[in-house]
Design an enzyme around this catalytic site. Structure first.
Site, PDB file in Angstrom:
ATOM      1  N   HIS A 100     -81.214  85.528  46.794  1.00  0.00           N
ATOM      2  CA  HIS A 100     -80.628  84.304  46.279  1.00  0.00           C
ATOM      3  C   HIS A 100     -80.880  83.070  47.395  1.00  0.00           C
ATOM      4  O   HIS A 100     -79.937  82.616  48.112  1.00  0.00           O
ATOM      5  CB  HIS A 100     -79.170  84.355  45.889  1.00  0.00           C
ATOM      6  CG  HIS A 100     -79.046  84.769  44.436  1.00  0.00           C
ATOM      7  ND1 HIS A 100     -79.157  83.865  43.522  1.00  0.00           N
ATOM      8  CD2 HIS A 100     -78.431  85.809  44.034  1.00  0.00           C
ATOM      9  CE1 HIS A 100     -78.784  84.539  42.425  1.00  0.00           C
ATOM     10  NE2 HIS A 100     -78.455  85.719  42.644  1.00  0.00           N
ATOM     11  N   HIS A 243    -109.032  78.277  45.229  1.00  0.00           N
ATOM     12  CA  HIS A 243    -109.732  79.640  45.148  1.00  0.00           C
ATOM     13  C   HIS A 243    -111.016  79.322  44.925  1.00  0.00           C
ATOM     14  O   HIS A 243    -111.628  78.912  43.986  1.00  0.00           O
ATOM     15  CB  HIS A 243    -108.946  80.189  44.010  1.00  0.00           C
ATOM     16  CG  HIS A 243    -107.546  80.426  44.298  1.00  0.00           C
ATOM     17  ND1 HIS A 243    -106.864  81.262  45.027  1.00  0.00           N
ATOM     18  CD2 HIS A 243    -106.553  79.780  43.587  1.00  0.00           C
ATOM     19  CE1 HIS A 243    -105.523  81.247  44.774  1.00  0.00           C
ATOM     20  NE2 HIS A 243    -105.244  80.261  44.072  1.00  0.00           N
ATOM     21  N   TYR A 300     -90.522  70.227  33.753  1.00  0.00           N
ATOM     22  CA  TYR A 300     -89.408  69.747  33.804  1.00  0.00           C
ATOM     23  C   TYR A 300     -89.461  68.101  34.042  1.00  0.00           C
ATOM     24  O   TYR A 300     -90.437  67.494  34.570  1.00  0.00           O
ATOM     25  CB  TYR A 300     -88.542  69.984  35.096  1.00  0.00           C
ATOM     26  CG  TYR A 300     -88.146  71.486  35.082  1.00  0.00           C
ATOM     27  CD1 TYR A 300     -88.471  72.405  34.264  1.00  0.00           C
ATOM     28  CD2 TYR A 300     -87.773  71.965  36.253  1.00  0.00           C
ATOM     29  CE1 TYR A 300     -88.236  73.728  34.229  1.00  0.00           C
ATOM     30  CE2 TYR A 300     -87.517  73.241  36.204  1.00  0.00           C
ATOM     31  CZ  TYR A 300     -87.657  74.240  35.480  1.00  0.00           C
ATOM     32  OH  TYR A 300     -87.219  75.529  35.558  1.00  0.00           O
ATOM     33  N   GLU A 373     -69.763  79.240  53.481  1.00  0.00           N
ATOM     34  CA  GLU A 373     -68.697  79.641  52.228  1.00  0.00           C
ATOM     35  C   GLU A 373     -67.549  78.883  52.110  1.00  0.00           C
ATOM     36  O   GLU A 373     -66.918  78.809  51.142  1.00  0.00           O
ATOM     37  CB  GLU A 373     -68.616  81.059  52.233  1.00  0.00           C
ATOM     38  CG  GLU A 373     -69.917  82.020  52.054  1.00  0.00           C
ATOM     39  CD  GLU A 373     -69.467  83.447  52.194  1.00  0.00           C
ATOM     40  OE1 GLU A 373     -68.826  84.196  52.829  1.00  0.00           O
ATOM     41  OE2 GLU A 373     -70.130  84.257  51.435  1.00  0.00           O
TER      42      GLU A 373
END
Ligand SMILES: [Zn+2]
Ligand SMILES: [Zn+2]
Length: 397
Positions: A100, A243, A300, A373
């Site tokens: 995450h 590439h 998006y 946190e």
């Protein structure tokens, strides 16, 4: 007047624990099965109506308040990233090659915290609150928001306002980052295939060398941003992958470039895509090659915060003691929260987590990304406050 921050402080240990559980078990885009299960169980335990499997692994929670009012949606994304975690925490990811690293674990934990606060105050709530736990924000293209919208999460009842929060390593702990209007870019991925004609490295005159031509394309594409787009309109173009070829003395047939362009308004976006295609084709033609130019379908859109809703949201956020509000510049990253904002006004805002004293200094997406946190309770309280205030037909005051 309800004190949602006091509620958030009371359940802070649970928010942090949930976050750590999720952090240890990250799941990549479209595979958020265990995460979705955890979300559904928690919502169900709070007496919130749950619909699972929405647009893949998405979860929709619906909470009706005791009083009449508007429909407010709150969103958290659930997916992790393909990153091997190197962060200095004891609850490190247990999944090899997944982490995450964008903090979506904190988004889920904060929204579950908000859901608990709101559910425990349901008699006082106006209207209906929808909790959108979406898959695959990091995926790009269709992402996770689009399939959820296609399954009707913004309708029946129609959502009046939508809010989303992102944890942000570039902002100090204790700060919200807000912005009216465009806050994040449209990320348009593109591929340019330079089609030449291969041969022997010693006889380039008998070939059409796609590597040489690709080099010209890369350089010329920067001219789109510096010479063809109005400089007061943000626009960036980066080629991130090249590439071609197998051996030093073979001129290959094809070279492929992959890149991304970022814009903050639809007009510039359209023009930029057109110019990228023209320049790539033109350069290839000049040197005798042909070009295939492709843009990702369903990229998006620009994330546009509704100015009025944002202004009102800022007034609500200001009531949270202990937090500062910063008006920020737009960020050229992409976000499919943009798709929810195309269906209802609302705002996407940031919660700072930069705290050098705790070692929280690494950027989102870094293998060492570490969250402060202590800010999570503020995030949870802010979401609950926005839902409460915007749900009130007279609010927010
Ligand atoms: Zn991310
Ligand atoms: Zn993210």
């Amino acid at each position: 007047m309800m004190d949602f921050l006091a509620d958030a402080k009371r359940i802070e240990p649970e928010i942090v624990k949930t976050r750590r559980t999720l952090h240890q078990h990250p799941e990549l885009a479209y595979h958020e099965e265990a995460t979705a299960r955890l979300v559904a169980e928690r919502l169900d335990a709070l007496g919130i109506k749950v619909k699972k499997g929405v647009g893949g692994t998405g979860v929709l929670g619906t909470l009706k308040g005791g009083k009449k009012g508007r429909v407010v949606a709150l969103r958290a994304d659930m997916d992790g990233l393909p990153v091997q975690e190197m962060a200095d925490v004891e609850f490190r990811s247990k999944v090899d090659g997944a982490m995450h690293a964008c903090g979506h674990d904190t988004h889920v934990a904060m929204l579950l915290g908000a859901a608990r606060i709101l559910a425990e105050n349901r008699d006082q709530l106006h209207g209906t609150i929808k909790f959108l736990f979406q898959p695959a924000e990091e995926h790009g293209g269709r992402g996770g928001a689009m399939p959820m919208i296609e399954e009707g999460v913004m309708k029946d009842p129609k959502v009046d306002y939508v809010f989303g929060l992102h944890i942000d390593s570039t902002r100090k702990s204790g700060e919200f980052g807000v912005r009216e209007g465009a806050i994040m870019a449209a990320p348009d991925r593109f591929t340019v295939k330079v089609i030449g004609r291969g041969g022997h490295g010693s006889a380039p005159h008998e070939t059409v060398d796609p590597i040489y031509i690709a080099a010209h394309v890369i350089l010329s594409l920067q001219g789109v941003s510096s010479r063809m787009i109005n400089p007061i309109r943000p626009f960036v173009i980066s080629v991130g992958a090249v590439h071609s070829g197998t051996k030093e003395n073979i001129i290959p047939d094809v070279a492929t470039l992959e890149g991304t362009i970022r814009t903050l308004d639809e007009a510039t976006r359209k023009l930029a895509k057109k110019k990228v295609e023209e320049v790539a084709r033109g350069v290839c033609k000049t040197f005798g090659a042909s070009a295939e130019v492709e843009f990702e379908k369903d990229a998006y859109p620009v994330t546009v915060n509704d100015p009025k809703a944002t202004e009102k949201a800022v007034r609500v956020l200001k009531r949270l003691p202990g937090m500062k509000i910063k008006h920020i510049e737009a960020i050229l990253g992409g976000e499919d929260f943009s798709r929810f904002l195309q269906k209802a006004p609302g705002t996407f805002y940031f919660l700072g987590t930069d705290n050098p004293a705790k070692g929280c200094v690494y950027p989102n997406h870094s293998s060492k990304f570490k969250v402060d946190e202590d800010v999570l309770k503020y995030g949870a309280a802010s979401l609950a406050m926005l839902a409460y205030e915007f749900g009130n037909p007279k609010g927010p005051a």
